[in-house]
Structure formats: structure tokens, C-alpha cells
Design an enzyme around this catalytic site. Structure first.
Site, PDB file in Angstrom:
ATOM      1  N   HIS A  20       0.856  -1.388   0.100  1.00 55.31           N
ATOM      2  CA  HIS A  20      -0.065   0.258  -0.175  1.00 55.31           C
ATOM      3  C   HIS A  20       0.659   1.410  -0.052  1.00 55.31           C
ATOM      4  O   HIS A  20       2.214   1.038  -0.292  1.00 55.31           O
ATOM      5  CB  HIS A  20      -0.881  -0.092   1.236  1.00 55.31           C
ATOM      6  CG  HIS A  20      -0.116   0.237   2.200  1.00 55.31           C
ATOM      7  ND1 HIS A  20       0.575   0.631   3.026  1.00 55.31           N
ATOM      8  CD2 HIS A  20      -0.153  -0.913   3.596  1.00 55.31           C
ATOM      9  CE1 HIS A  20       1.147  -0.077   4.508  1.00 55.31           C
ATOM     10  NE2 HIS A  20       0.062  -1.150   4.589  1.00 55.31           N
ATOM     11  N   HIS A  23       3.769   1.682   2.797  1.00 52.71           N
ATOM     12  CA  HIS A  23       4.925   1.352   1.812  1.00 52.71           C
ATOM     13  C   HIS A  23       5.532   1.780   1.576  1.00 52.71           C
ATOM     14  O   HIS A  23       6.776   2.220   1.202  1.00 52.71           O
ATOM     15  CB  HIS A  23       4.447  -0.959   1.928  1.00 52.71           C
ATOM     16  CG  HIS A  23       3.869  -1.565   2.948  1.00 52.71           C
ATOM     17  ND1 HIS A  23       2.859  -2.315   1.851  1.00 52.71           N
ATOM     18  CD2 HIS A  23       4.357  -2.058   3.571  1.00 52.71           C
ATOM     19  CE1 HIS A  23       2.338  -2.542   3.097  1.00 52.71           C
ATOM     20  NE2 HIS A  23       3.317  -2.946   3.886  1.00 52.71           N
ATOM     21  N   CYS A 128      -3.460  -9.404  19.122  1.00 50.85           N
ATOM     22  CA  CYS A 128      -4.004  -8.679  18.127  1.00 50.85           C
ATOM     23  C   CYS A 128      -2.769  -9.022  16.723  1.00 50.85           C
ATOM     24  O   CYS A 128      -1.972  -9.421  16.591  1.00 50.85           O
ATOM     25  CB  CYS A 128      -3.870  -7.270  18.042  1.00 50.85           C
ATOM     26  SG  CYS A 128      -4.526  -6.158  16.245  1.00 50.85           S
ATOM     27  N   CYS A 131      -1.468  -6.711  14.169  1.00 50.16           N
ATOM     28  CA  CYS A 131       0.237  -5.937  15.360  1.00 50.16           C
ATOM     29  C   CYS A 131       0.718  -7.507  15.371  1.00 50.16           C
ATOM     30  O   CYS A 131       1.743  -6.880  15.934  1.00 50.16           O
ATOM     31  CB  CYS A 131      -0.429  -5.939  16.640  1.00 50.16           C
ATOM     32  SG  CYS A 131      -1.543  -4.175  16.668  1.00 50.16           S
ATOM     33  N   CYS A 145      -8.358  -3.739  19.773  1.00 50.62           N
ATOM     34  CA  CYS A 145      -7.178  -3.408  19.009  1.00 50.62           C
ATOM     35  C   CYS A 145      -7.339  -1.525  18.605  1.00 50.62           C
ATOM     36  O   CYS A 145      -7.859  -1.792  17.640  1.00 50.62           O
ATOM     37  CB  CYS A 145      -6.381  -3.706  18.367  1.00 50.62           C
ATOM     38  SG  CYS A 145      -4.859  -3.114  17.391  1.00 50.62           S
ATOM     39  N   HIS A 148      -6.279  -1.667  14.767  1.00 55.54           N
ATOM     40  CA  HIS A 148      -6.830  -2.210  13.292  1.00 55.54           C
ATOM     41  C   HIS A 148      -8.663  -2.229  13.579  1.00 55.54           C
ATOM     42  O   HIS A 148      -8.854  -2.793  12.883  1.00 55.54           O
ATOM     43  CB  HIS A 148      -6.486  -3.450  13.729  1.00 55.54           C
ATOM     44  CG  HIS A 148      -5.007  -3.419  13.045  1.00 55.54           C
ATOM     45  ND1 HIS A 148      -3.343  -3.438  14.318  1.00 55.54           N
ATOM     46  CD2 HIS A 148      -3.845  -3.514  11.930  1.00 55.54           C
ATOM     47  CE1 HIS A 148      -2.297  -2.991  13.371  1.00 55.54           C
ATOM     48  NE2 HIS A 148      -3.047  -3.274  12.253  1.00 55.54           N
ATOM     49  N   LYS A 295      -5.888   7.373   8.879  1.00 57.21           N
ATOM     50  CA  LYS A 295      -4.895   5.797   8.540  1.00 57.21           C
ATOM     51  C   LYS A 295      -5.142   5.079   7.154  1.00 57.21           C
ATOM     52  O   LYS A 295      -6.821   4.878   7.060  1.00 57.21           O
ATOM     53  CB  LYS A 295      -4.127   5.265   9.293  1.00 57.21           C
ATOM     54  CG  LYS A 295      -3.208   4.034   9.141  1.00 57.21           C
ATOM     55  CD  LYS A 295      -2.892   3.642   9.985  1.00 57.21           C
ATOM     56  CE  LYS A 295      -1.874   2.355   9.703  1.00 57.21           C
ATOM     57  NZ  LYS A 295      -1.363   1.049  10.682  1.00 57.21           N
ATOM     58  N   LYS A 298      -6.229  -1.471   4.756  1.00 61.39           N
ATOM     59  CA  LYS A 298      -7.537  -2.277   3.896  1.00 61.39           C
ATOM     60  C   LYS A 298      -8.166  -2.882   4.735  1.00 61.39           C
ATOM     61  O   LYS A 298      -9.544  -2.321   4.076  1.00 61.39           O
ATOM     62  CB  LYS A 298      -6.308  -3.563   3.592  1.00 61.39           C
ATOM     63  CG  LYS A 298      -7.320  -4.007   2.655  1.00 61.39           C
ATOM     64  CD  LYS A 298      -6.220  -4.955   1.933  1.00 61.39           C
ATOM     65  CE  LYS A 298      -7.435  -5.950   0.961  1.00 61.39           C
ATOM     66  NZ  LYS A 298      -7.468  -7.038   1.068  1.00 61.39           N
TER      67      LYS A 298
HETATM   68  O1  ME8 Z   1       5.262  -3.566  10.723  1.00 54.90           O
HETATM   69  N1  ME8 Z   1       1.896   5.431   5.841  1.00 54.90           N
HETATM   70  O2  ME8 Z   1       5.219  -4.094   7.913  1.00 54.90           O
HETATM   71  P1  ME8 Z   1       3.887  -3.909   8.150  1.00 54.90           P
HETATM   72  C1  ME8 Z   1       3.261   5.178   6.248  1.00 54.90           C
HETATM   73  N2  ME8 Z   1       6.041  -6.432   9.543  1.00 54.90           N
HETATM   74  N3  ME8 Z   1       3.483   4.231   6.793  1.00 54.90           N
HETATM   75  C2  ME8 Z   1       2.876   3.122   6.642  1.00 54.90           C
HETATM   76  C3  ME8 Z   1       1.106   2.873   6.340  1.00 54.90           C
HETATM   77  C4  ME8 Z   1       0.552   4.152   6.643  1.00 54.90           C
HETATM   78  N4  ME8 Z   1      -0.066   4.304   6.110  1.00 54.90           N
HETATM   79  N5  ME8 Z   1       0.631   1.489   7.102  1.00 54.90           N
HETATM   80  C5  ME8 Z   1       1.912   0.354   7.218  1.00 54.90           C
HETATM   81  C6  ME8 Z   1       5.499  -4.478   9.870  1.00 54.90           C
HETATM   82  N6  ME8 Z   1       3.211   1.792   7.226  1.00 54.90           N
HETATM   83  C7  ME8 Z   1       6.318  -5.226  10.279  1.00 54.90           C
HETATM   84  C8  ME8 Z   1       7.648  -4.505  10.465  1.00 54.90           C
HETATM   85  S1  ME8 Z   1      10.754  -5.006  10.823  1.00 54.90           S
HETATM   86  C9  ME8 Z   1      11.188  -5.735  11.470  1.00 54.90           C
HETATM   87  C10 ME8 Z   1       8.748  -5.208  11.111  1.00 54.90           C
HETATM   88  C11 ME8 Z   1       4.571   1.117   7.628  1.00 54.90           C
HETATM   89  O3  ME8 Z   1       3.929  -4.365   6.594  1.00 54.90           O
HETATM   90  C12 ME8 Z   1       4.754   1.029   8.800  1.00 54.90           C
HETATM   91  O4  ME8 Z   1       5.132   1.451   9.792  1.00 54.90           O
HETATM   92  O5  ME8 Z   1       2.708  -3.783   8.405  1.00 54.90           O
HETATM   93  C13 ME8 Z   1       5.726  -0.436   9.300  1.00 54.90           C
HETATM   94  O6  ME8 Z   1       7.008   0.632   9.118  1.00 54.90           O
HETATM   95  C14 ME8 Z   1       5.818  -0.487   7.485  1.00 54.90           C
HETATM   96  O7  ME8 Z   1       5.005   0.445   7.032  1.00 54.90           O
HETATM   97  C15 ME8 Z   1       5.306  -1.859   7.327  1.00 54.90           C
HETATM   98  O8  ME8 Z   1       4.438  -2.056   7.377  1.00 54.90           O
END
Ligand code: ME8
Length: 669
Positions: A20, A23, A128, A131, A145, A148, A295, A298
Site C-alpha cells: 500500500h 509501504h 492482536c 499487530c 485493538c 486495527h 490512516k 485495507k
Molecule cells: O509492521 N503510512 O509490517 P507492515 C505510512 N512487518 N507508513 C505505513 C502505513 C501508512 N499508512 N501503514 C504502514 C510491519 N506503514 C512489520 C515490520 S520490521 C522488523 C517488521 C509502515 O507491512 C509501517 O509503519 O505492517 C512499517 O514501518 C511499514 O509500513 C511496514 O508495515
């Protein structure tokens, strides 16, 4: 950055669904810093990857009716494709299901155990799954949570625990002694406040599912997904080639604010227990929010697909928007309208026109060849880039990428102002002209280099069009001869027709044509005076056949003399929202167009009477009372065959077509 090497990482993404905007944003931010380091010749290693284990992934695979490994293999392709498309310049892509990662994660667990920091106990709590963490009663909101907004699951099981609490004071002392360890400061204060409370030990194994790395010596358990995931930052350096000496400790972990605790308490505690050095910085970005400030996620159904934006504009435009618009470390609302506005003004008008002007002039007036270099006094005296370069990298080191971009844009605008001032289209002497245009190309060499961390493809296109090489920032300024080639605009006016069609699809009611909102009339300039405070502007007194004549400011001083304007008939956008420009009121806009040689020429209404309306056949006009500039830009007017057209149809006064002395495709504004 003190040393000459730079190891930067991002969070590894959960591939339980498609990537998304968040990411994409995070990877672009990290990529900016990686590229900025390479631009200075710093030995750089940039890691991204996927977090493929845990209950969340196992459930997603179950729902898809497949096994977890096949599921993540397929998703890995999707994530990689996005990051390739976004020009993310990572040196390594780690997946936690890889053998190289398993080996290190097991090794890390053994080290924690050898330090006496692991024990077995019984656990019960609210978990959760999104998370992948236990929540305390005080964290729950209505039993759900808070992030979420979905119910938690009660989990009761035997588990191995890590003595996290034992490291609280040491981690706090580290954060206090190293102010730069957590960026921005508000996140640092948040963590320090949390560290005033008791820190409970951490359950680090699970036995109710098996998609994970088995706990060494007890394969009934798998390692808690966060312990597994965090260790990626080190495991990726161990194999296939051992880069640990060269790159550990990491210089910068780029992450989002929701995973702050894991990176600033749990990860440092594990490293301390295992005897590894702590990373130098955890950089925490904000969230990309939807236009209503929620935020993007999905489960909230408000996700904007980054690929769609890329297809409509381009990769570099999205990257520019991310890096320029959202303040570093803060949340930002994603708005396609704002993106479009910046596209037109900052990219199209500021940068795009600069490139086009300089390259056309070198081709038409100097036969396409020009000498560049910092030794040209026109350049060193009027466009010296040192302060800009210094400020750009100072901001990059301070993790203020949006400020770095601002300082670059100040320089872009200064270069435009320099050209307006020197007016090379009026210079006849070839030696002088070579100096002025050489300075322009040299400035664009600086601009292309500094733009490259944000917009690598745009930087490469500028270099190709103007005939110089892109290298390190220190290489800029060396004398060279450039061969300037004809090129297409980098930021073309976007096809409004396609856009209108798309809009029409969304809203079934037929949209009004943007031209219908315009009120364009024939006027006569009765007087032209220099603006007292703006050396680009004339203050015109224009007769539109109304009771009172209007005062209109026009940026034509670099191109025309007052006497060329007095008595002249012009086309005026009469309903443009009135403004005060440096103290002088301006009610309307005189339409003019850019010529390839850099000149700007007013369009010509011919014999038409003063006050006559200018129309396009087939479009009924219902002018707005006060038209914004952006609404005017929604109806792009261009030159074609010597007349002004809108959607290929001529603009007409009652006496005939509106004439223009510009080549086809030139913008009329
Ligand atoms: O947290 N805006 O994975 P993830 C900006 N696997 N950044 C965002 C966001 C948004 N709306 N939503 C998510 C994980 N992120 C773990 C990380 S690291 C050892 C393990 C950011 O796929 C989120 O803060 O849920 C995170 O830094 C990254 O996307 C991956 O999120």
C-alpha cells in the site's frame, strides 16, 4: 554522518496483502537517503525485505487456500515489482523465510539464552493478530485493538520469555546519552516517557501454530514473529557475504511510528543481550493518511493504490510529491489534487520550463554546443551553488528531506530569475550569450545532481538532454563541452480529455467543460508602467469596455518595453480572482504564450471590439465569478497553426481567430 559508510534499512513488510501507499512512502524516503549518501561517494548499503512468518501470514495463506510458503513466494513477486517500479535502489532484499535468515535468527536466540535472558513460563493475554502483539487491558479500546479496530484473541499457552525488563535502564541511558538515536524528538520523548513505567518481560515463542522459525532445542515452539523479524537487519549482513564488519552497526533504521517500541526498546535490548553494537539511529516517519485524515489501511477500505498514481503521472512525480510535501517525521494527507497542483507549478513551470528554455536557446542560438564549468564568471558570480549544496546535505544529514528539496527549489527559481534578468533571447553577442547559456546549463547540472536522490529518472533525462554526465556531487563544476539535443518536455501538460473522461466515469452526471467557467474578453492596454516593487512586472491599465478600467499586473518586463504595449489589443482572462501583487491590485490576466526562444508574447485578438467575448464553438460559457488559477489551468490553452486552441478547437472573437506567434504546443497562460 561521521564515517564514510552508511547502512540504511526499512521495515520489512508483511506480505499478507498487497503493498500500500505507506509501504511505498517508507521505501521512497529511505531511498532518498541512500541515494543522497551515494551522491557524496559514501559506501552505502541499503536493505529492504519481507516479514514472512507469523500467525497473520498463516491465516492469509489459509484463506487463500494455499500453503504459507507458496503464498509468500507469490506475494514477494508483487512487492519486488512495486519496488523496482519505484526505482528503489536497494542493495539487498531479505525474506525471513530464507535459510540465511533462519540460521542467524537461531544463532541470536542461542546468544540470548547463553546470556541467561531466556526462561519458560505460562502466558495468558489478549493478542492482536494484525499487530502480532499482546495488548494490555489499558491499551484496549472497547475490547478492540485501537490501531486495527478489531477484536483481540485470548491466547493461553506455555511460552519462552526474554528478560526485557532487565534492559530498561540500559536502553534508557542509551537514548538519553544519544539525542540523535531516535528521530524525531517527539518520538524520543514518547519512548522516554514510556520507559518511566515498568517494562514487562516479552513472550518470544508461540506453540499454537507452526509457520515460523522453530525454537532451537524445542521445535514445538516457533520464535515470536517480531524477534524473527528484527533480526533481519543483522542476518542480511552475515550471508551470502559477510558484511558485518563493514556495515554493522546500522546507521539508520527507517520505520513507521506504530512499530517504534519494537525498534527502540525490544531490538536494542536483544542486541545488548547478544553482545552486538546498537544501531546509530531509528528514523520514524509518520503515516500517510487519506484525505479525511484517517490512516490508509485495507481494513478501513480507504487505500489509494500507488501503482495507479504512478500510471497516471510517473514514478518520479510520486516520489517528488512524497518527499517535498510531507514534512519529515509527520503524518501527511494524500491528495491527488495537491499532487496535480505541484506537478503543474513546481515541476512543469519551475523545472520543466527552465530545462526547455535553456535547451532550446542553446540549440537555436549556439548550434547545440556550449561550454560548461564553474569557472565561468556568469555562473560563479550569479549562480554559485555552494550554499545550496551545503544546505541540501545539511538537511539530508538532519533527516529533513522536505527542507533539502525546498533548498533545491530555491535554486531552481533563482536560475529562472537569472535568465529573466539576463534575457539571453535579446543578447546578440555570441561570446556573451555562450557565457550566459553556459551558466544556465551548469546550473542545471547542479540541479540534476541534487534532484537525483528524489527523482533519479528525471535527473538522468536532464543529463541526457543537456549532454552532461551524472556523477558524484564533487564532480560538478569541472569544465566540459555539452551537446544539447532536442528533447520532449519532461512534465507535459496532462491530457485533460483523458482526465475528464475518468471523472465522468466516477460521476454519472455530465461534467461541465472547464472552459465554460472562463470569461475571456478583448481589452486594450491604455497605459503600461513599471511595477514599483517587482522588476518582472508591468502594471497595466486595461480597458475592457466596463465602467471602470482595470489594473492588471503582467510579467512581461523581461520581454517587452512599455511602448510595445501601450494601445495594444489583448485577450484578458477577466474573471480571474483579483489579487494584490506586492502592493498593487491586479484584476485579471493578459493571455500570452511562451515562444521556444524564451520570449513571451501576448496573444492577438486582431480587429475585434473592446469588451467582445472570446469563445470556443460548441462550448456554452457560464463563467464563474471568481476563477482560481488552478481552475484556469484545468482548461489548457495551447498554440496550434498560429492560433490559440482549446481541445484542438480555435478560440474566436466575433471578428475571427485569436492569433498567437508561437510554435505548436506552446502553452497560453
Ligand atoms: O509492521 N503510512 O509490517 P507492515 C505510512 N512487518 N507508513 C505505513 C502505513 C501508512 N499508512 N501503514 C504502514 C510491519 N506503514 C512489520 C515490520 S520490521 C522488523 C517488521 C509502515 O507491512 C509501517 O509503519 O505492517 C512499517 O514501518 C511499514 O509500513 C511496514 O508495515
Amino acid at each position: 554522518m561521521s564515517s564514510n559508510r552508511f547502512y540504511i534499512t526499512t521495515a520489512i513488510d508483511y506480505p499478507n496483502s498487497v503493498p500500500h501507499m505507506g509501504h511505498a512512502y517508507e521505501k521512497v524516503v529511505a531511498d532518498f537517503y541512500a541515494r543522497a549518501a551515494r551522491l557524496r561517494g559514501i559506501d552505502t548499503h541499503f536493505l529492504i525485505g519481507l516479514d514472512e512468518h507469523g500467525q497473520k501470514i498463516q491465516e492469509a495463506a489459509d484463506n487463500a487456500g494455499t500453503d504459507p510458503q507458496s503464498f509468500v513466494d507469490e506475494k514477494a513477486g508483487v512487492f519486488r515489482a512495486l519496488y523496482d517500479k519505484l526505482e528503489i535502489s536497494h542493495d539487498d532484499f531479505i525474506r525471513t523465510s530464507e535459510d540465511r535468515h533462519h540460521e542467524f535468527a537461531e544463532d541470536l536466540y542461542r546468544r540470548l539464552k547463553e546470556s541467561g535472558d531466556i526462561y519458560k513460563d505460562h502466558y495468558e493475554g489478549d493478542y492482536c493478530i494484525s499487530c502480532e502483539k499482546f495488548l494490555t487491558a489499558s491499551e484496549l479500546v472497547d475490547g478492540k485493538c485501537p490501531i486495527h479496530e478489531r477484536p483481540t484473541t485470548v491466547i493461553k499457552e506455555d511460552s519462552y520469555f526474554f528478560k526485557l525488563g532487565k534492559y530498561r535502564d540500559q536502553v534508557r541511558a542509551h537514548i538519553e546519552a544519544n539525542p540523535g538515536f531516535i528521530y524525531p524528538d517527539e518520538r524520543r520523548r514518547e519512548i522516554l516517557a514510556r520507559l518511566d513505567d515498568e517494562v514487562r518481560d516479552l513472550s518470544i515463542s508461540r506453540s499454537t501454530f507452526d509457520w515460523g522459525i522453530p525454537v532451537p532445542d524445542d521445535p514445538e515452539h516457533v520464535l515470536y514473529v517480531w524477534v524473527d523479524a528484527l533480526s533481519n537487519y543483522y542476518s542480511a549482513l552475515v550471508r551470502p557475504n559477510d558484511l558485518t564488519e563493514r556495515f554493522w552497526p546500522a546507521d539508520c533504521h527507517v520505520i513507521g511510528k506504530d512499530i517504534l517500541w519494537f525498534h527502540t526498546m525490544i531490538w536494542p535490548a536483544m542486541l545488548l543481550s547478544a553482545g552486538y553494537e546498537l544501531p546509530r539511529q531509528v528514523y520514524v516517519h509518520g503515516f500517510i493518511l487519506d484525505k479525511d485524515g484517517r490512516k490508509m489501511a485495507k481494513h478501513l477500505g480507504n487505500v489509494v493504490d500507488p501503482m495507479q498514481v504512478v500510471e497516471e503521472f510517473s514514478v518520479d512525480v510520486l516520489r517528488y510529491y512524497f518527499l517535498r510535501t510531507f514534512s519529515s517525521g509527520k503524518d501527511g494527507k494524500f491528495s491527488v489534487d495537491e499532487l496535480e497542483e505541484r506537478y503543474n507549478s513546481e515541476l512543469g513551470n519551475d523545472l520543466g520550463n527552465l530545462i526547455l528554455r535553456v535547451s532550446k536557446l542553446v540549440q537555436t542560438k549556439l548550434g547545440g554546443r556550449v561550454q560548461v564549468g564553474a569557472d565561468n564568471p556568469e555562473f560563479s558570480e550569479r549562480l554559485a551553488p555552494d550554499a545550496t549544496i551545503e544546505e541540501f546535505f545539511r538537511c539530508a544529514d538532519a533527516r529533513e528531506h522536505n527542507r533539502a528539496m525546498e533548498s533545491l527549489w530555491d535554486y531552481v527559481r533563482a536560475t529562472n530569475a537569472y535568465l529573466n534578468d539576463r534575457a539571453p533571447w535579446r543578447i546578440g553577442d555570441e561570446t556573451e550569450l555562450s557565457k550566459v547559456l553556459g551558466a544556465g546549463v551548469e546550473a542545471l547540472r547542479v540541479i540534476a545532481h541534487l534532484a537525483s536522490p528524489a527523482m533519479p529518472a528525471v535527473a538522468a533525462s536532464i543529463a541526457a538532454a543537456l549532454g552532461f554526465e551524472l556523477g558524484r556531487i564533487d564532480d560538478v563544476g569541472a569544465p566540459a563541452e555539452c551537446e544539447v539535443r532536442p528533447s520532449t518536455p519532461l512534465f507535459p501538460r496532462r491530457e485533460t480529455e483523458a482526465k475528464e473522461k475518468q471523472k465522468a466515469k466516477k460521476q454519472p452526471a455530465a461534467p461541465e467543460d472547464p472552459f465554460s467557467k472562463l470569461d475571456i474578453r478583448v481589452g486594450r492596454i491604455d497605459e503600461a508602467r513599471d511595477h514599483p516593487d517587482a522588476d518582472q512586472l508591468f502594471v497595466l491599465t486595461v480597458d475592457l469596455g466596463e465602467d471602470e478600467k482595470r489594473s492588471i499586473c503582467a510579467g512581461l518586463r523581461a520581454h517587452l518595453e512599455a511602448k510595445d504595449l501601450t494601445g495594444r489589443k489583448v485577450a484578458v482572462l477577466a474573471n480571474l480572482k483579483p489579487a494584490v501583487l506586492r502592493g498593487v491590485p491586479s484584476a485579471g490576466m493578459v493571455l500570452a504564450s511562451d515562444r521556444a526562444d524564451g520570449a513571451v508574447v501576448p496573444v492577438d485578438p486582431g480587429e475585434a471590439d473592446i469588451g467582445a467575448s472570446i469563445q470556443v464553438e460548441g462550448i456554452e460559457t457560464k463563467p464563474k465569478k471568481k476563477l482560481s488559477k488552478s481552475n484556469f489551468e484545468k482548461a489548457p490553452l495551447t498554440a496550434k497553426g498560429g492560433v490559440v486552441v482549446y481541445k484542438d478547437k480555435p478560440l474566436r472573437t466575433p471578428a475571427g481567430d485569436l492569433a498567437v506567434d508561437s510554435e505548436d504546443g506552446a502553452t497560453v497562460r
